[in-house]
Design an enzyme around this catalytic site. Structure first.
Site, short mmCIF file in Angstrom:
data_model
loop_
_atom_site.label_atom_id
_atom_site.label_comp_id
_atom_site.label_asym_id
_atom_site.label_seq_id
_atom_site.Cartn_x
_atom_site.Cartn_y
_atom_site.Cartn_z
N LYS A 1 -13.99 46.49 3.15
CA LYS A 1 -14.02 45.68 4.38
C LYS A 1 -15.11 46.19 5.30
O LYS A 1 -15.11 47.37 5.68
CB LYS A 1 -12.65 45.73 5.08
CG LYS A 1 -12.59 44.82 6.30
CD LYS A 1 -11.16 44.57 6.73
CE LYS A 1 -11.08 43.70 7.97
NZ LYS A 1 -9.69 43.45 8.37
N ASN B 1 -8.83 44.98 20.61
CA ASN B 1 -7.83 46.02 20.35
C ASN B 1 -8.51 47.35 20.08
O ASN B 1 -9.61 47.42 19.55
CB ASN B 1 -6.91 45.62 19.19
CG ASN B 1 -7.43 46.08 17.84
OD1 ASN B 1 -7.23 47.23 17.43
ND2 ASN B 1 -8.15 45.20 17.15
N ASN C 1 -14.63 42.78 9.78
CA ASN C 1 -13.71 43.39 10.75
C ASN C 1 -14.09 42.91 12.17
O ASN C 1 -14.94 42.04 12.31
CB ASN C 1 -13.80 44.92 10.63
CG ASN C 1 -12.46 45.59 10.89
OD1 ASN C 1 -11.78 45.26 11.86
ND2 ASN C 1 -12.08 46.52 10.05
N SER D 1 -13.37 49.86 10.90
CA SER D 1 -12.68 49.78 12.19
C SER D 1 -13.51 50.52 13.22
O SER D 1 -13.98 51.64 12.96
CB SER D 1 -11.30 50.42 12.11
OG SER D 1 -10.83 50.63 13.44
N PHE E 1 -5.39 52.69 14.32
CA PHE E 1 -4.61 52.93 13.08
C PHE E 1 -3.26 53.58 13.35
O PHE E 1 -2.89 54.58 12.72
CB PHE E 1 -5.38 53.80 12.08
CG PHE E 1 -6.62 53.20 11.48
CD1 PHE E 1 -6.85 51.84 11.53
CD2 PHE E 1 -7.56 54.01 10.84
CE1 PHE E 1 -8.00 51.29 10.96
CE2 PHE E 1 -8.70 53.47 10.26
CZ PHE E 1 -8.93 52.11 10.33
N ASN F 1 -12.31 51.79 15.87
CA ASN F 1 -11.42 52.60 16.71
C ASN F 1 -11.06 53.97 16.15
O ASN F 1 -10.24 54.67 16.71
CB ASN F 1 -10.14 51.80 17.00
CG ASN F 1 -10.44 50.49 17.71
OD1 ASN F 1 -11.26 50.47 18.62
ND2 ASN F 1 -9.82 49.41 17.28
N THR F 2 -11.66 54.35 15.02
CA THR F 2 -11.52 55.71 14.51
C THR F 2 -12.91 56.33 14.54
O THR F 2 -13.80 55.86 13.84
CB THR F 2 -10.94 55.71 13.08
OG1 THR F 2 -9.60 55.20 13.12
CG2 THR F 2 -10.92 57.12 12.50
#
Ligand SMILES: Cc1cc2nc3c(=O)[nH]c(=O)nc-3n(C[C@H](O)[C@H](O)[C@H](O)COP(=O)(O)O)c2cc1C
Length: 338
Positions: free
Chosen positions: A223, A118, A252, A187, A122, A189-190
């Site tokens: 995390k 994915n 994660n 994450s 966010f 993705n940021t």
């Protein structure tokens, strides 16, 4: 037919005939509707495992298996998760500002590998809206009897130099409503988010949150990513302990896509079975270094993989991708096997 067979033979094929995000939205919409119906909640309770209580960081968990962050990003279906029998649920990631996330498609299934990739980025309604929703749930008397955690991340448009204030904004609004808070610095993705795991940035963030937390006193967890080196991990564990972090969530999603054929690969974080070994290695490595509580996340698909996380040193478990592939029967299977 047993509940898990019904899911895998009938419900999953129907959901998997939709795009991954459409299936996700359908599941969330259904569970959101169920959360407002006593009759529907009763039906969901049929999946709940036997109680297997455990106390960690001063909180009592009905069983050690929680819903991982990212499934219910906006906290719209909390009563349904509790009815399904989760030992705890983690809402979020929530950011200070509402944001749409990355362009679609942004979730990809790999059934052969029992994995997902994915790059949602966010997508969420923002701290103010989620806080209002959680407050309403508390005031309605429908707050569940299980711990509810809130996972916080940085808004995409906030420059990295202002990350601490961005987290503090969300913390001030959401920590008073949560049973525990997670700082998500892992994450993929940021852009730049994972650099908050680096020593000085992490120290700065954790010290600021610890100061802010003096009035609320909620357990604050961190995390982390599975793509760190052991030297990075040494630093993170030491910094976490110094700043009274209550526990670590390991891990994660990963940027290691070696399990996925190159022709099918997508940008984003990989979760599910191919993440299992690596994330379990992290649990073991943290346990060798620290007695901090560990929430294990990554590739839990059945009782055996759950037990392996516990043996590696986990105190609590979280599922996401395994729940997508195995369905609501997974909880009973895991809890019965612990
Ligand atoms: C579609 C999707 C969205 C996710 N969103 C988040 C998120 O918003 N915040 C977060 O901390 N983790 C997020 N995660 C990571 C999961 O919480 C979990 O740590 C990871 O997927 C590993 O567990 P699993 O192998 O059981 O899925 C997401 C995972 C998936 C598959």
């Amino acid at each position: 037919m047993k509940a898990d067979t019904i899911y895998e033979r009938l419900v999953r094929p129907a959901l998997f005939s939709l795009s991954a995000e459409a299936a996700h939205n359908l599941a969330i919409r259904s569970l959101r509707a169920a959360s407002n119906s006593r009759i529907a909640l009763r039906q969901l309770e049929r999946f709940a495992p036997r109680p297997l209580p455990k106390t960690v960081s001063g909180l009592t968990f009905r069983n050690p298996v929680g819903l991982a962050a990212g499934f219910d990003k906006n906290g719209v279906a909390i009563p349904a998760w509790a009815a399904l029998g989760f030992g705890f649920v983690e809402v979020g990631t929530v950011t200070a500002k509402p944001q749409p996330g990355n362009p679609k498609p942004r979730i990809f299934r790999y059934p052969e590998q029992a994995a997902l990739i994915n790059r949602l980025g966010f997508n969420n309604e923002g701290a103010d809206v989620v806080a209002a929703r959680l407050r309403a749930l508390r005031e309605s008397g429908s707050w569940p009897a299980i711990p509810v955690g809130i996972n916080l991340g940085k808004s995409k448009i906030t420059p990295l130099e202002e990350a601490v204030d961005d987290y503090l904004y969300s913390f001030q609004r959401l920590a008073p409503l949560a049973d525990y808070v997670v700082l998500n610095i892992s994450s993929p993705n940021t852009p730049g988010l994972r650099s908050l795991q680096e020593h000085d940035s992490l120290q700065h963030l954790l010290a600021a949150v610890a100061r802010e937390n003096e009035s609320t006193g909620k357990p604050v967890l961190l995390k982390i990513a599975p793509d760190l080196s052991l030297a990075d991990l040494d630093q993170i564990v030491a910094t976490a302990e110094r700043n009274r972090v209550a526990g670590l969530i390991a891990t994660n999603t990963t940027l290691d896509h070696s399990a996925i054929p190159a022709s099918l690969d997508q940008t984003g974080g990989l979760s599910g079975r191919p993440l299992f070994a690596k994330s379990t290695e992290f649990v073991r490595a943290i346990r060798e270094r620290s007695s901090l509580p560990i929430v294990a996340s990554g590739g839990i698909f059945d009782a055996a993989s759950a037990r392996e996380k516990m043996t590696a040193g986990a105190d609590l478990l979280q599922v996401y991708t395994g729940y997508v592939y195995r369905g609501p029967g997974l909880l009973r299977e895991i809890v019965d096997g612990l």
